[in-house]
Design an enzyme around this catalytic site. Structure first.
Site, short mmCIF file in Angstrom:
data_model
loop_
_atom_site.label_atom_id
_atom_site.label_comp_id
_atom_site.label_asym_id
_atom_site.label_seq_id
_atom_site.Cartn_x
_atom_site.Cartn_y
_atom_site.Cartn_z
N ARG A 109 0.92 -1.07 0.19
CA ARG A 109 0.06 -0.08 -0.06
C ARG A 109 0.66 1.26 -0.05
NH1 ARG A 109 -5.51 -0.50 1.70
NH2 ARG A 109 -5.36 1.68 2.43
N TYR A 114 -0.93 -0.97 -4.15
CA TYR A 114 -1.72 -2.08 -4.19
C TYR A 114 -2.88 -1.81 -3.28
CZ TYR A 114 2.01 -4.04 -7.05
OH TYR A 114 2.78 -4.07 -8.39
N PRO A 115 -4.14 -2.20 -3.70
CA PRO A 115 -5.23 -2.15 -2.80
C PRO A 115 -5.55 -3.27 -1.70
CG PRO A 115 -6.17 -2.98 -4.96
CD PRO A 115 -4.51 -2.67 -5.06
N LYS A 116 -4.36 -3.43 -1.00
CA LYS A 116 -4.21 -4.74 -0.09
C LYS A 116 -4.85 -4.34 1.18
CE LYS A 116 0.16 -6.26 -2.14
NZ LYS A 116 1.31 -6.91 -2.08
N VAL A 117 -5.59 -5.51 1.77
CA VAL A 117 -6.07 -5.23 3.17
C VAL A 117 -5.84 -6.86 3.57
CG1 VAL A 117 -7.75 -3.67 2.94
CG2 VAL A 117 -8.35 -6.03 2.34
#
Length: 250
Positions: A109, A114-117
């Protein structure tokens, strides 16, 4: 700690950073389960940001097991990529990604876009079936199944599938809760070796979850599937569109 030490730090906590300083991260034995499916075109257009455009209403659901990643170790990741076009170039927009590794989540992120969770993805073989799952908390979000190594996939086709340019949205908030940075960025996989590539029959189930809304892009028809094992690197992200320069201040 002196001010110059703070400025030279990449992330916090200052005495034990959440992720290491990047040094050309290499992915060894990165294993993909990809399922491409047709979805509702209006639902797709609702989640893809301008200036990206959508053609055929396709979605790629992926589960990736990272066998060995410098600085992070092995981990697993799942998410959704959407075929798009930008200024005549075909690529994919990364819509959402879920990881079981916090340093890789934070680094992805902050260093890139990157749309990381955090989530709980898995990739494994069960009775002749390649299985990819994603849970968010204790609840199921996705279950993907594919016949294990039913048919070989040509290496050139495997390369084509996973080396298209990737687009993401980078947002850095300010102290006034407005974005200081709002960019569309582009990156690409480089220095790739395809070790194995397979295709076969596949199915995908998505379950509704308010904080992991993958099912908002419903599965209408499974189009194709692939199982690919690679070594690769990721190129640094580069901005290609500045939203703040195009949208007047509120």
């Amino acid at each position: 700690m002196h001010a110059d030490q703070v400025v030279n730090s990449l992330n916090t906590p200052l005495t034990a950073p959440a992720y290491p300083t990047p040094s050309g991260t290499r992915f060894i034995d990165r294993e993909y389960l990809n399922i491409v499916y047709r979805t509702d075109p209006e639902a797709l257009r609702a989640v893809v940001p301008e200036p990206l455009t959508v053609g055929e209403p396709f979605v790629r659901f992926e589960v990736m097991h990272m066998g060995d990643v410098g600085g992070f170790g092995p981990y697993t990741e799942a998410g959704i990529a959407i075929p798009v076009e930008f200024e005549g170039e075909h690529g994919e927009y990364l819509h959402a990604m879920y990881l079981d590794n916090f340093p890789a989540t934070a680094g992805g992120r902050e260093l890139s876009a990157y749309p990381k969770v955090l989530g709980s993805p898995r990739l494994y073989v069960d009775h002749g079936t390649l299985v990819g799952t994603l849970r968010f908390g204790t609840l199921p979000v996705a279950v993907a199944t594919m016949g294990y190594k039913h048919q070989r996939l040509e290496p050139d086709e495997a390369l084509r599938q996973i080396t298209v340019p990737t687009y993401m949205v980078k947002i850095v908030p300010g102290y006034d809760f407005r974005p200081r940075v709002a960019d569309l960025v582009r990156t690409r996989i480089t220095d790739i070796t395809v070790k194995e590539a397979w295709t076969g029959p596949a199915r995908l189930q998505l379950f509704h979850h308010v904080l992991a809304p993958l099912a908002d892009l419903p599965v209408v028809e499974v189009v194709s599937a692939s199982h690919i094992l690679t070594d690769l690197s990721l190129a640094p992200a580069q901005p290609v569109f500045d939203y703040l320069a195009r949208v007047p201040s509120a």
